[in-house]
Write a protein that holds these residues in place. Structure first.
Motif, short mmCIF file in Angstrom:
data_model
loop_
_atom_site.label_atom_id
_atom_site.label_comp_id
_atom_site.label_asym_id
_atom_site.label_seq_id
_atom_site.Cartn_x
_atom_site.Cartn_y
_atom_site.Cartn_z
N SER A 18 53.26 11.86 -67.06
CA SER A 18 51.84 12.10 -66.80
C SER A 18 51.01 10.89 -67.23
O SER A 18 51.43 10.11 -68.08
N PHE A 19 49.82 10.75 -66.61
CA PHE A 19 49.06 9.51 -66.82
C PHE A 19 48.63 9.33 -68.27
O PHE A 19 48.50 8.21 -68.75
N SER A 52 53.80 15.33 -62.27
CA SER A 52 52.58 14.55 -62.40
C SER A 52 51.93 14.40 -61.03
O SER A 52 52.60 14.20 -60.02
N THR A 53 50.58 14.49 -61.01
CA THR A 53 49.83 14.28 -59.77
C THR A 53 48.98 13.03 -59.88
O THR A 53 48.01 12.87 -59.13
N ASP A 88 50.60 24.84 -62.81
CA ASP A 88 49.97 23.76 -62.06
C ASP A 88 50.98 23.26 -61.04
O ASP A 88 51.86 22.45 -61.36
N ASN A 107 47.36 27.15 -60.25
CA ASN A 107 46.44 26.02 -60.16
C ASN A 107 47.01 25.05 -59.14
O ASN A 107 47.93 24.30 -59.43
N ASP A 178 37.74 23.75 -57.36
CA ASP A 178 37.72 22.55 -58.21
C ASP A 178 37.54 21.34 -57.28
O ASP A 178 38.37 21.15 -56.37
N GLY A 210 38.43 19.21 -63.86
CA GLY A 210 39.45 18.47 -64.60
C GLY A 210 38.98 17.02 -64.70
O GLY A 210 39.11 16.25 -63.74
N LYS A 214 40.35 10.83 -67.40
CA LYS A 214 40.68 10.21 -66.11
C LYS A 214 40.10 8.80 -66.01
O LYS A 214 39.16 8.44 -66.71
N ARG A 252 39.14 21.96 -67.83
CA ARG A 252 40.57 21.67 -68.08
C ARG A 252 40.65 20.40 -68.91
O ARG A 252 40.10 19.37 -68.54
N HIS A 254 42.86 17.88 -72.15
CA HIS A 254 43.94 17.59 -73.10
C HIS A 254 43.50 17.88 -74.53
O HIS A 254 44.34 17.98 -75.43
N1 HH2 Z 1 44.04 17.11 -62.74
C1 HH2 Z 1 45.33 16.90 -63.04
C2 HH2 Z 1 46.29 17.91 -62.90
N2 HH2 Z 1 45.91 19.15 -62.54
N3 HH2 Z 1 44.21 20.68 -61.94
C3 HH2 Z 1 42.93 20.94 -61.67
N4 HH2 Z 1 42.55 22.18 -61.32
N5 HH2 Z 1 41.98 19.95 -61.73
C4 HH2 Z 1 42.29 18.67 -62.07
O1 HH2 Z 1 41.39 17.80 -62.07
C5 HH2 Z 1 43.65 18.36 -62.37
C6 HH2 Z 1 44.60 19.41 -62.28
C7 HH2 Z 1 45.76 15.55 -63.52
O2 HH2 Z 1 45.79 15.55 -64.96
P1 HH2 Z 1 47.12 15.66 -65.85
O3 HH2 Z 1 47.80 16.97 -65.60
O4 HH2 Z 1 46.79 15.38 -67.27
O5 HH2 Z 1 47.99 14.46 -65.37
P2 HH2 Z 1 49.29 14.37 -64.48
O6 HH2 Z 1 48.96 14.92 -63.12
O7 HH2 Z 1 49.61 12.90 -64.46
O8 HH2 Z 1 50.37 15.19 -65.13
#
Ligand code: HH2
Length: 276
Positions: A18-19, A52-53, A88, A107, A178, A210, A214, A252, A254
């Motif tokens: 993840s970022f 990771s997204t 997620d 999610n 969102d 979220g 970022k 949302r 950390h």
């Molecule tokens: N952002 C991330 C992941 N899931 N879900 C919602 N509803 N809204 C967001 O903005 C959102 C999300 C990205 O953050 P993170 O999970 O910390 O990072 P990664 O995708 O690198 O695991």
């Protein structure tokens, strides 16, 4: 601020990549230890992700993703019986397994666009759902994103996603939307979406944001400079407070404790303003 306390959704990344590297808890024991911290800090919801997204992330197949999140969700459901657990994911098969072992919320950052089976699954199971806005996929979303009017276009595309889930039998009160900060957006688009967040309430669903750590938060904190995700807490808290004042229902993050405390200050001031 809208009526009702803003809910805090703590992020549990069962990922190696993840970022925000400090948020990665890629195995069961570290994920559960992190979950306990987030719950102790006051998380209302834990959002468990196995892929990771971040822009350009390497996709993970459904079996691998489910293998990461399902054991964690099963253990969380046993250890924290009253806690709302979210999965997620953009994959209906992963969501289905997660709901089966104790998740109550899906999610989906693609708003159901990447898997046509998602709306039917949510309708059939009675789960709640967050419909996020993203164009393309995490691999392609930052390839020259372009909007003439980001707020209007994101609202219209989210409205279409809400309609698709309503048609699949999901009650409106079970849908959150969102705008998808950082998901195929330029800096100016992210700023406009936050400045006009109250417009998304017109979609007739609660609004989730979220923003946590970022890149665009870092870009605003240090114009022309750079920052690592570890350095973006102050800006993230400022953005969370602004989102709450513009009607967000869920933040949302950390950083559950810091976010909860920042939101408490904002809520106290808003309540005084409402009485005056
Ligand atoms: N952002 C991330 C992941 N899931 N879900 C919602 N509803 N809204 C967001 O903005 C959102 C999300 C990205 O953050 P993170 O999970 O910390 O990072 P990664 O995708 O690198 O695991």
């Amino acid at each position: 601020m809208s009526g009702g306390r803003v809910l805090v959704m703590g992020i549990l990344n069962v990922t190696p990549d993840s970022f925000h590297a400090q948020s990665c808890t890629p195995d069961l024991s570290t994920a559960l230890a992190r979950a306990r911290v987030l719950v102790d800090e006051g998380a209302d919801i834990l959002d468990v992700g196995g892929e990771s997204t971040r822009p350009g992330a390497i996709p993970v197949d459904a079996a691998e993703e489910a293998g990461r999140v399902v054991p964690v969700i099963r253990a969380l459901a046993a250890d924290f019986p009253g806690l709302t657990i979210s999965v997620d994911t953009c994959k209906a098969s992963v969501a289905s397994e997660a709901l089966h072992v104790g998740a109550a919320l899906v999610n989906d950052v693609s708003g159901g666009r990447l898997d046509p089976a998602m709306a039917e699954l949510v309708g059939r199971t009675g789960a709640r759902v967050v419909l996020g806005h993203m164009r393309g996929t995490p691999a392609t979303m930052q390839d020259a994103p372009r909007y003439d009017d980001a707020v209007a276009e994101v609202a219209s595309e989210l409205g279409a996603a809400v309609d698709a889930f309503l048609r699949a039998g999901v009650p409106r009160e079970r849908i959150w939307v969102d705008p998808g900060f950082g998901f195929g957006k330029r800096l100016a688009d992210n700023v406009a979406l936050l400045a006009c967040l109250d417009r998304f309430r017109d979609l007739g669903a609660g609004v989730v944001v979220g923003l946590s750590r970022k890149r665009f938060i870092g870009d605003l904190m240090r114009p022309g400079g750079s920052s690592a995700p570890e350095e973006r807490l102050a800006g993230s808290l400022a953005a969370a407070v602004i989102a709450a004042t513009k009607g967000a229902s869920v933040v949302r993050t950390h950083d559950v404790r810091a976010t909860r405390e920042a939101l408490a200050v904002a809520a106290a001031i808003a309540a005084c303003g409402a009485e005056a």
